[in-house]
Design a protein around this motif. Structure first.
Motif, short mmCIF file in Angstrom:
data_model
loop_
_atom_site.label_atom_id
_atom_site.label_comp_id
_atom_site.label_asym_id
_atom_site.label_seq_id
_atom_site.Cartn_x
_atom_site.Cartn_y
_atom_site.Cartn_z
N PHE A 201 0.82 -1.21 0.00
CA PHE A 201 0.00 0.00 0.00
C PHE A 201 0.86 1.25 0.00
CE2 PHE A 201 -2.35 -3.18 2.64
CZ PHE A 201 -3.30 -3.50 1.70
N GLY A 202 0.26 2.33 -0.50
CA GLY A 202 0.95 3.62 -0.47
C GLY A 202 1.24 4.04 0.96
N ALA A 203 0.19 3.96 1.82
CA ALA A 203 0.36 4.31 3.24
C ALA A 203 0.89 3.07 3.98
CB ALA A 203 -0.96 4.75 3.81
N PRO A 204 1.48 3.26 5.15
CA PRO A 204 2.08 2.13 5.85
C PRO A 204 1.07 1.01 6.17
CG PRO A 204 2.24 4.15 7.17
CD PRO A 204 1.78 4.54 5.81
N LEU A 205 -0.15 1.40 6.55
CA LEU A 205 -1.06 0.35 7.00
C LEU A 205 -2.03 -0.17 5.94
CD1 LEU A 205 -2.49 0.46 10.60
CD2 LEU A 205 -1.49 -1.41 9.30
N GLY A 206 -2.73 0.71 5.28
CA GLY A 206 -3.75 0.26 4.32
C GLY A 206 -5.13 0.33 4.94
N GLU A 207 -6.08 0.84 4.17
CA GLU A 207 -7.45 1.01 4.67
C GLU A 207 -8.18 -0.32 4.72
OE1 GLU A 207 -8.57 4.00 5.49
OE2 GLU A 207 -7.58 5.49 4.22
N LEU A 208 -9.17 -0.38 5.62
CA LEU A 208 -10.09 -1.51 5.68
C LEU A 208 -11.50 -0.95 5.55
CD1 LEU A 208 -8.76 -3.74 8.60
CD2 LEU A 208 -8.89 -4.35 6.17
N SER A 209 -12.10 -1.12 4.38
CA SER A 209 -13.47 -0.65 4.16
C SER A 209 -14.41 -1.78 4.50
CB SER A 209 -13.63 -0.21 2.70
OG SER A 209 -14.99 0.02 2.39
N MET A 210 -15.02 -1.70 5.68
CA MET A 210 -15.94 -2.76 6.12
C MET A 210 -16.85 -2.23 7.21
SD MET A 210 -13.07 -5.22 7.88
CE MET A 210 -12.43 -4.92 9.55
N GLY A 211 -18.09 -2.76 7.22
CA GLY A 211 -19.07 -2.34 8.20
C GLY A 211 -20.15 -1.48 7.57
N MET A 212 -21.41 -1.90 7.81
CA MET A 212 -22.58 -1.17 7.32
C MET A 212 -23.47 -0.85 8.53
SD MET A 212 -23.01 -3.87 4.16
CE MET A 212 -24.60 -3.31 3.59
N SER A 213 -24.70 -0.37 8.28
CA SER A 213 -25.53 0.09 9.40
C SER A 213 -25.66 -0.93 10.53
CB SER A 213 -26.92 0.48 8.91
OG SER A 213 -26.83 1.64 8.12
N HIS A 214 -25.84 -2.20 10.19
CA HIS A 214 -26.15 -3.15 11.26
C HIS A 214 -24.92 -3.82 11.87
CE1 HIS A 214 -25.48 -6.04 8.12
NE2 HIS A 214 -25.65 -7.04 8.97
N ASP A 215 -23.76 -3.63 11.25
CA ASP A 215 -22.60 -4.36 11.78
C ASP A 215 -21.33 -3.51 11.92
OD1 ASP A 215 -21.81 -4.09 9.14
OD2 ASP A 215 -22.04 -6.22 8.63
N TYR A 216 -21.48 -2.18 11.85
CA TYR A 216 -20.26 -1.37 11.87
C TYR A 216 -19.54 -1.40 13.23
CZ TYR A 216 -22.94 2.65 13.78
OH TYR A 216 -23.72 3.47 14.52
N ALA A 217 -20.30 -1.64 14.31
CA ALA A 217 -19.65 -1.70 15.63
C ALA A 217 -18.62 -2.84 15.63
CB ALA A 217 -20.68 -1.89 16.73
N VAL A 218 -19.04 -3.98 15.13
CA VAL A 218 -18.15 -5.15 15.07
C VAL A 218 -16.97 -4.86 14.11
CG1 VAL A 218 -17.99 -7.60 14.48
CG2 VAL A 218 -20.05 -6.72 15.60
N ALA A 219 -17.28 -4.25 12.98
CA ALA A 219 -16.23 -3.94 12.00
C ALA A 219 -15.17 -3.03 12.62
CB ALA A 219 -16.84 -3.29 10.76
N ILE A 220 -15.62 -2.05 13.39
CA ILE A 220 -14.66 -1.13 14.03
C ILE A 220 -13.81 -1.87 15.06
CG2 ILE A 220 -14.48 0.86 15.60
CD1 ILE A 220 -16.90 2.04 14.01
N GLU A 221 -14.44 -2.76 15.80
CA GLU A 221 -13.65 -3.56 16.76
C GLU A 221 -12.59 -4.38 16.04
OE1 GLU A 221 -17.46 -4.00 19.76
OE2 GLU A 221 -16.50 -5.83 19.02
N GLU A 222 -12.87 -4.75 14.80
CA GLU A 222 -11.92 -5.57 14.04
C GLU A 222 -10.98 -4.74 13.17
OE1 GLU A 222 -11.29 -8.67 14.55
OE2 GLU A 222 -12.92 -8.87 16.01
N GLY A 223 -11.07 -3.41 13.28
CA GLY A 223 -10.07 -2.58 12.63
C GLY A 223 -10.52 -1.75 11.44
N ALA A 224 -11.82 -1.67 11.17
CA ALA A 224 -12.29 -0.87 10.02
C ALA A 224 -11.75 0.56 10.08
CB ALA A 224 -13.82 -0.84 10.01
N THR A 225 -11.36 1.08 8.93
CA THR A 225 -10.96 2.49 8.86
C THR A 225 -11.94 3.29 8.01
OG1 THR A 225 -9.56 2.19 6.91
CG2 THR A 225 -8.51 1.89 9.07
N LEU A 226 -12.74 2.60 7.21
CA LEU A 226 -13.79 3.24 6.41
C LEU A 226 -15.07 2.46 6.66
CD1 LEU A 226 -11.84 3.43 2.99
CD2 LEU A 226 -12.29 5.36 4.52
N VAL A 227 -16.09 3.10 7.26
CA VAL A 227 -17.36 2.42 7.43
C VAL A 227 -18.37 3.03 6.46
CG1 VAL A 227 -17.04 1.57 9.79
CG2 VAL A 227 -17.89 3.89 9.44
#
Ligand SMILES: *Cc1c(COP(=O)(O)O)cnc(C)c1O
Length: 241
Positions: A201-227
């Protein structure tokens, strides 16, 4: 004007609620909220609703169809928000997509990568940021590359002059109980970590686009950077997507 569309006050309240809940999830996970970007998914909603969203502070908008986005962006102006393509991109819409979007979340084939690169060259667009959509459940109906196909696509993008691979995206199966989706989010993070280690990736870490209305809390716990959140901000969609 659409009288059933949420008004400024309602939008502003829902947005504040979602932001608060993003913060709470981040805190629970020991993460900094500034790592998480909220993309308001406005597909199927009228342009007026997008205008209001921008007025109450939305800066990132997600659409899943190029033509629909084209109409809205031409009314609102390309520079009024950062535009995200979150739906499948057909080859014949790629040229418009290059003109319209800041980030394409749904890159899912070698041929599409090469086409986007060529179209950037033609349009004199120096750089286009893309995420690879990974299909972790092997759902034939969904777009996205399999884990097995991922390395080849990463390599292809690396050889494209104008494409910048900035991370990964996934759209897991819809499961009422968001806990059941956690393994998919976790797997996407592992794949992201492996690629980051190889400096894909260009940036050191790399984005994680994951999580929608009903599951974004879980996605954030697992590292989402774009919800990518639609319903929780704009209400139910009348057209099925
Ligand atoms: C529609 C859509 C969303 C938003 O879904 P909500 O459940 O309304 O939050 C997120 N990601 C993708 C790819 C979508 O198509």
């Amino acid at each position: 004007m659409d009288e059933t569309a949420p008004g400024l006050e309602e939008l502003s309240q829902r947005l504040a609620e979602v932001r608060r809940s993003i913060e709470a999830s981040a805190r629970r996970a020991g993460r900094d909220t500034s790592e998480i970007k909220l993309i308001a998914v406005s597909k199927t909603h009228p342009t007026e609703t997008l205008r209001r969203a921008i007025e109450v502070g939305v800066t990132e908008l997600g659409e899943n169809r190029v033509q629909e986005a084209d109409e809205k962006i031409s009314e609102l102006g390309r520079g009024t928000a950062r535009w995200h393509l979150i739906g499948h991109l057909q080859a014949n819409k790629a040229r418009r997509a290059v003109a319209l979007f800041d980030l394409i979340h749904s890159l899912d084939s070698v041929s599409l990568a090469r086409r986007l690169d060529r179209l950037c060259e033609e349009a004199e667009r120096e750089a286009l940021s893309v995420l690879i959509q990974v299909d972790l459940a092997g759902e034939a109906t969904k777009s996205g590359v399999s884990e097995q196909e991922l390395p080849k696509l990463v390599e292809t993008i690396g050889a494209c002059r104008h494409l910048r691979l900035t991370g990964l995206m996934t759209l897991p199966p819809f499961l009422e109980d968001a806990e059941l989706v956690r393994p998919y989010f976790r797997r996407l993070r592992e794949l992201r970590d492996e690629l980051a280690e190889r400096e894909a990736f260009g940036a050191p870490l790399g984005e994680l686009s994951m999580g929608m209305s009903h599951d974004y809390a879980v996605a954030i716990e697992e590292g989402a950077t774009l919800v990518r959140i639609g319903t929780a901000i704009f209400g139910e969609r009348r057209r099925a997507q």
